[in-house]
Design a protein around this motif. Structure first.
Motif, PDB file in Angstrom:
ATOM      1  N   UNK A 530      48.504  41.401  45.751  1.00  0.00           N
ATOM      2  CA  UNK A 530      48.956  40.636  44.569  1.00  0.00           C
ATOM      3  C   UNK A 530      50.175  41.303  43.939  1.00  0.00           C
ATOM      4  N   UNK A 531      50.923  40.537  43.164  1.00  0.00           N
ATOM      5  CA  UNK A 531      52.063  41.107  42.431  1.00  0.00           C
ATOM      6  C   UNK A 531      51.672  41.543  41.028  1.00  0.00           C
ATOM      7  N   UNK A 532      50.531  41.106  40.561  1.00  0.00           N
ATOM      8  CA  UNK A 532      50.061  41.485  39.223  1.00  0.00           C
ATOM      9  C   UNK A 532      49.320  42.825  39.327  1.00  0.00           C
ATOM     10  N   UNK A 533      49.862  43.909  38.746  1.00  0.00           N
ATOM     11  CA  UNK A 533      49.233  45.231  38.874  1.00  0.00           C
ATOM     12  C   UNK A 533      47.787  45.256  38.390  1.00  0.00           C
ATOM     13  N   UNK A 534      47.478  44.453  37.389  1.00  0.00           N
ATOM     14  CA  UNK A 534      46.109  44.479  36.870  1.00  0.00           C
ATOM     15  C   UNK A 534      45.113  43.858  37.851  1.00  0.00           C
ATOM     16  N   UNK A 535      45.575  42.893  38.639  1.00  0.00           N
ATOM     17  CA  UNK A 535      44.693  42.335  39.674  1.00  0.00           C
ATOM     18  C   UNK A 535      44.424  43.373  40.767  1.00  0.00           C
ATOM     19  N   UNK A 536      45.452  44.149  41.099  1.00  0.00           N
ATOM     20  CA  UNK A 536      45.264  45.207  42.105  1.00  0.00           C
ATOM     21  C   UNK A 536      44.276  46.245  41.584  1.00  0.00           C
ATOM     22  N   UNK A 537      44.468  46.644  40.328  1.00  0.00           N
ATOM     23  CA  UNK A 537      43.571  47.625  39.710  1.00  0.00           C
ATOM     24  C   UNK A 537      42.136  47.105  39.699  1.00  0.00           C
ATOM     25  N   UNK A 538      41.990  45.818  39.465  1.00  0.00           N
ATOM     26  CA  UNK A 538      40.662  45.194  39.443  1.00  0.00           C
ATOM     27  C   UNK A 538      40.013  45.257  40.826  1.00  0.00           C
ATOM     28  N   UNK A 539      40.804  44.998  41.863  1.00  0.00           N
ATOM     29  CA  UNK A 539      40.283  45.086  43.237  1.00  0.00           C
ATOM     30  C   UNK A 539      39.791  46.498  43.547  1.00  0.00           C
ATOM     31  N   UNK A 540      40.663  47.470  43.296  1.00  0.00           N
ATOM     32  CA  UNK A 540      40.317  48.853  43.630  1.00  0.00           C
ATOM     33  C   UNK A 540      39.112  49.297  42.805  1.00  0.00           C
ATOM     34  N   UNK A 541      39.026  48.769  41.580  1.00  0.00           N
ATOM     35  CA  UNK A 541      37.922  49.119  40.685  1.00  0.00           C
ATOM     36  C   UNK A 541      36.555  48.673  41.167  1.00  0.00           C
ATOM     37  N   UNK A 542      36.485  47.771  42.154  1.00  0.00           N
ATOM     38  CA  UNK A 542      35.183  47.386  42.709  1.00  0.00           C
ATOM     39  C   UNK A 542      34.525  48.582  43.391  1.00  0.00           C
ATOM     40  N   UNK A 543      35.352  49.446  43.981  1.00  0.00           N
ATOM     41  CA  UNK A 543      34.830  50.597  44.727  1.00  0.00           C
ATOM     42  C   UNK A 543      35.112  51.913  44.005  1.00  0.00           C
ATOM     43  N   UNK A 544      36.329  52.042  43.457  1.00  0.00           N
ATOM     44  CA  UNK A 544      36.700  53.285  42.777  1.00  0.00           C
ATOM     45  C   UNK A 544      36.271  53.177  41.326  1.00  0.00           C
ATOM     46  N   UNK A 545      35.026  53.556  41.068  1.00  0.00           N
ATOM     47  CA  UNK A 545      34.430  53.370  39.750  1.00  0.00           C
ATOM     48  C   UNK A 545      33.426  54.487  39.510  1.00  0.00           C
ATOM     49  N   UNK A 546      32.931  54.536  38.289  1.00  0.00           N
ATOM     50  CA  UNK A 546      31.918  55.534  37.944  1.00  0.00           C
ATOM     51  C   UNK A 546      30.721  55.390  38.897  1.00  0.00           C
ATOM     52  N   UNK A 547      30.292  56.486  39.492  1.00  0.00           N
ATOM     53  CA  UNK A 547      29.185  56.448  40.445  1.00  0.00           C
ATOM     54  C   UNK A 547      29.645  56.554  41.884  1.00  0.00           C
ATOM     55  N   UNK A 548      30.961  56.396  42.139  1.00  0.00           N
ATOM     56  CA  UNK A 548      31.491  56.543  43.498  1.00  0.00           C
ATOM     57  C   UNK A 548      31.404  58.021  43.897  1.00  0.00           C
TER      58      UNK A 548
END
Length: 965
Positions: A530-548
């Motif tokens: 995506x070109x929207x940085x926040x959408x990219x951050x949201x994608x990565x946040x599915x895995x790179x999150x508290x508990x990883x």
């Protein structure tokens, strides 16, 4: 276990009582009920939001990655438990599903997403205000909140959560329509704003956000500017800090490293070069999209449609083939004078976020109207456009193998090798923006080495394999609470479970970036970026999150032959730092670009306008220079002074809070376990690990599943997230309907006057205070007390003394119910004893009422100080206007003396007279304004006064003789 109905009644009241706003135990029930780990900074933030019942709300501004959503969830759970259920969440469109899912998964709270479709459906059903709901939390987007502002304003909300609230920080500018519409619609209701960036470029942004919470913290914008917009001294900042401290709460990542471990991000770039046929297709369609006039795309959405087509073109030949076919059919329908389908709906079938992007772009969309009538020349042009589109369609059809897809196998090998090095699960989450590309990749991977190891996840999930996975999941989880009854939610849960336990690769559209937790996976492949940085951050946040537990590998595909693609990746990687480091994009970076849509539009415009590599390079150079994600040093210093507390002070407070909250929570869970064991002794088999198996339903009128149950018991060093829950097990918690029915029933226990024998020697609890009473007997009375003033507070009053007349401390006497006990014989308690007990209860009650009144006085004084300061601000603003006019009059008089021409001199004097008249009017306004300020202050005081009156309810629960052995 020896446990009496008196124990059960006492502990049931203890488990369900409402604690004061300043008690760390206030959220114990909500924390136990939720499927979240105890993190003290989140409890601290939630307590801050509730610190004063007179407060209009709070801004929770923890840094990125600290779980502001969890903080909001705890607050919403508490409201729900208190039966304050008119709750609204306003959030960016792309986070709506995430909120919906997180509330269900982590807090067991029902919610509904309101958008045009669901809103209109409710209206057709006869619901004249779809926002007004008692059984669901309402979630909507910013633009939708703006368009439906009158509905929001007339709904009597108990609480409104505004996520990514920095989008409203320019609300002080009248031109900011969405911000002002939301502020006006929510003005009368308590709000919690969530943002990592309350202050970015100007101190006025702080004024804007605070004014959304409470218009009485500061005066108007003029007075604020006059006090705080110049070059301030240290004491000015400290004064401002004191004024915002009751409203803004912020914790930094470095302050919580003791109990939260963060993993890293590792970036891999997979470069590919398209074939000549793929390049020909790309160039042809790109030039087509750059034409001045296109009949296939509606004028009113030309910019949006062009973006979507470019994304599908970059995704795969399969994605663009289907879209080209749609465009051909649309134009052919025009020639046949048939009504075609809505193009956005058609595109949404493949590019699933089309409706969300349209929602986000809606404010700035082109206003040009679509054509309804076509001339002969238009019809000829349409025929020519159809021929061009057919050529592109034919070329796309002939390209059966995509260079990008061939490199997917290479990328997966690199990624899996990195996972092996890290010791992580061999699992990959591949993101694409097209469902057609998703299907193509599925077939390609299945055919070449990954048979039966690949699965799909999209907005529909209606492919054959997904249906089969769902069917099997329903069978495996039959009779458990994991089945919610919502087909969409249950299907998503089934697919996540399958990915966790069976599949190696999940190919997902943007739907998987919304609201699911995939921390068991640590390889993300951005097949389409995506070109929207926040959408990219949201994608990565599915895995790179508290508990990883592992570092997360992020693979991005890059077309080396496309100069624009190369420069986009460079910006996302170097300027926004999305793919490396512990946290990805910082809060300053994401805050600087607002909602990311403007950045996305700028990129789209470059693709649309630039035709040569030189033009592309020049445009991207300009964009890079314009982007200022790095907050300047002065603003960093201001931000630190105003919003941050000393690290050591914060760490010590959080450490203390964690210990105390853990004690509260552990005792709460133990008490719930004891009451449950007592009540279900004839209905269930209990194990020592806080689990039991329910053999039959004790409440036939309720739908309660039989089978295994488990309390997710928190303890030091042990997180809820680390507890493995078998698939067939129901999570038992205080909010579960079985627990609720048990507690309600136990509160109604018949508890006549009896002897209760408490067994200290058989109990594991060691309470030094009680040891000296072993062998003694006495009497006890327990009453419940509820105080309704600003908020409801519930207490248990315990009067207890020995036969020798020694009075036991109330809190320690209550600890008798943590011991094992048994019932003795019926004992009629002497009236003289009862009178003494009543006197002790009365003294306890008066002490609590007095403390409650003292707290209310403090709340009142704080509110009064705020109103006095606000009144001073308003006067400062008006006085400054008069002072400015005085200065202007003096200047004009001085200039008038120098004028030689009589006519000009008269004109100058006339102007001076007009200014003097204006000044006199301003003076009158000042006097009127002071009266108005005093009147508004009186109104607020009257409102507070009316809520100050305490309503007190007292109820005797039981009176007993006791014996401690």
């Amino acid at each position: 276990m020896n446990f009496t109905p008196y124990h059960a009644k006492f502990l049931s009241y203890e488990l369900t009582r409402q604690l004061p706003a300043n008690s760390l135990g206030k959220f114990t029930a909500s924390l136990q009920d939720a499927q979240v780990d105890l993190n003290p900074h989140q409890v601290d933030a939630a307590l801050f939001a509730f610190q004063s019942p007179l407060s209009q709300g709070a801004i929770l501004a923890d840094e990125v990655g600290l779980g502001k959503t969890i903080e909001a969830g705890i607050i919403l759970s508490q409201q729900w438990a208190e039966r304050k259920r008119r709750l609204l969440i306003i959030t960016p469109a792309n986070l709506r599903k995430q909120w919906n899912q997180e509330l269900a998964d982590k807090f067991f709270l029902p919610s509904i997403i309101l958008e045009s479709k669901s809103f209109n459906y409710e209206i057709r059903k006869g619901n004249l205000n779809p926002f007004s709901r008692h059984d669901e939390i309402v979630i909507c987007s910013y633009p939708f909140a703006k368009t439906k502002a009158p509905y929001i304003e007339q709904t009597k909300w108990d609480l409104i959560i505004i996520d990514e609230a920095h989008r409203l920080r320019n609300v002080y500018k009248p031109s900011n329509k969405i911000s002002n519409a939301i502020k006006d619609a929510t003005r009368n209701y308590k709000k919690v704003l969530l943002t990592a960036t309350p202050l970015q470029n100007s101190i006025l942004e702080l004024y804007g956000l605070v004014s959304i919470i409470d218009d009485y913290v500061f005066g108007d914008i003029k007075s604020f500017k006059s006090q705080y917009s110049r070059n301030l001294e240290e004491e000015d900042y400290l004064e401002l800090r004191n004024r915002i401290q009751p409203v803004i709460h912020r914790t930094l990542r470095r302050q919580v490293l003791e109990y939260i471990n963060y993993t890293d991000r590792i970036a891999i770039v997979e470069e590919f070069i398209p074939t000549d046929e793929e390049t020909e297709l790309y160039v042809g369609v790109s030039l087509y999209l750059q034409r001045d006039k296109l009949y296939a795309l509606p004028n009113s959405q030309r910019q949006l449609m062009t973006l979507i087509l470019r994304k599908l073109l970059a995704s795969s030949s399969y994605a663009i083939y289907g879209t080209l076919d749609t465009l051909v059919k649309k134009l052919e329908a025009i020639l046949k004078k048939q009504e075609g389908t809505d193009l956005l709906d058609e595109l949404d079938e493949d590019y699933e976020t089309a409706d969300e992007v349209a929602d986000e772009w809606f404010e700035e969309d082109e206003s040009e109207e679509d054509e309804l009538f076509y001339s002969e020349e238009d019809l000829e042009n349409i025929k020519a456009e159809i021929e061009d589109l057919k050529k592109f369609r034919s070329l796309a059809y002939t390209i059966r193998k995509n260079s990008k897809a061939e490199h997917l196998f290479v990328a997966l090998e690199k990624g899996f090798a990195e996972l092996a090095r890290l010791g992580a699960n061999k699992k990959a989450l591949i993101f694409t923006e097209s469902r057609r590309t998703q299907e193509y990749l599925y077939n390609t991977l299945e055919a070449r080495g990954y048979k039966d190891k690949v699965m799909l996840f999209n907005g529909m999930n209606n492919d054959r394999k997904s249906k089969e996975i769902y069917k099997n999941w329903l069978k495996e989880n039959k009779g458990t609470d994991k089945i919610t009854g919502s087909v969409t939610a249950d299907k998503r849960a089934a697919l996540v479970d399958y990915f966790k336990n069976e599949a190696t690769i999940m190919i997902a559209t943007e739907a998987a970036a919304e609201g699911i937790n995939l921390q068991f996976c640590s390889l993300i492949v951005n097949y389409d970026l995506p070109w929207n940085p926040q959408r990219i951050e949201q994608r990565i946040g599915r895995c790179h999150r508290y508990g990883q537990k592992h570092d997360v590998v992020v693979i991005n595909f890059l077309n080396k032959k496309n100069a624009a693609d190369v420069r986009v990746y460079e910006l996302l990687d170097e300027k926004f730092q999305l793919f490396n480091g512990v946290f990805g994009a910082s809060d300053e970076v994401l805050g600087a670009i607002g909602n990311g849509v403007d950045f996305e539009k700028r990129i789209a415009q470059i693709y649309q306008d630039c035709r040569s590599p030189e033009e592309i390079q020049s445009a991207f150079d300009s964009l890079r220079d314009e982007l200022k994600p790095e907050i300047d040093e002065r603003m960093k210093s201001v931000k630190s002074t105003l919003l941050e507390n000393f690290d050591d002070e914060v760490r010590e407070k959080l450490r203390t809070n964690q210990d105390e909250t853990l004690r509260f929570l552990s005792r709460f869970e133990d008490n719930l376990w004891k009451v449950t064991q007592f009540f279900l002794k004839d209905f269930a088999n209990f194990n020592s690990d806080y689990s039991f198996s329910l053999n039959r339903n004790p409440f036939p009128g309720e739908e309660i599943h039989s089978g295994p149950y488990m309390i997710l018991k928190s303890s030091e060093g042990k997180k809820k997230s680390s507890i493995e829950v078998p698939d067939d097990t129901n999570i038992y918690r205080v909010g579960h309907k079985l627990a609720q029915r048990i507690l309600d029933t136990c509160k109604q226990n018949t508890t006549e006057e009896k002897e209760i024998i408490f067994d200290y020697t058989a109990s594991q609890n060691k309470i030094a205070y009680l040891e000296k009473f072993i062998g003694q007997t006495g009497v006890m009375q327990v009453s419940s007390l509820s105080i309704h003033s600003f908020d409801q507070e519930d207490y248990l009053l315990v009067a207890c003394y020995t036969e020798e007349g020694e009075v036991l401390d109330s809190e320690m006497a209550a600890r008798l119910f943590s011991l094992q006990g048994s019932e003795g014989n019926f004992v009629a308690i002497d009236e003289e004893y009862k009178k003494t007990l009543s006197e002790i209860i009365f003294a306890e009650k008066q002490k609590i009422i007095s403390e409650n009144a003292e707290r209310n006085r403090d709340f009142f004084d704080t509110e009064m100080d705020k109103l006095d300061q606000w009144a001073d601000d308003m006067k400062i603003s008006l006085e400054k206007e008069i002072k400015d006019l005085d200065a202007e009059i003096r200047l004009k008089k001085s200039e008038a003396k120098k004028i030689l021409n009589l006519e000009n001199k008269v004109a100058a004097q006339r102007e001076i007279k007009d200014l003097e008249k204006k000044r006199n009017e301003k003076r009158q306004v000042l006097f009127s304004a002071q009266d108005e300020i005093d009147e508004r202050k009186d109104n607020l005081l009257n409102d507070i006064e009316s809520r100050l009156n305490q309503k007190i309810e007292e109820k005797e629960l039981f009176t007993i003789n006791w014996k401690l052995i």
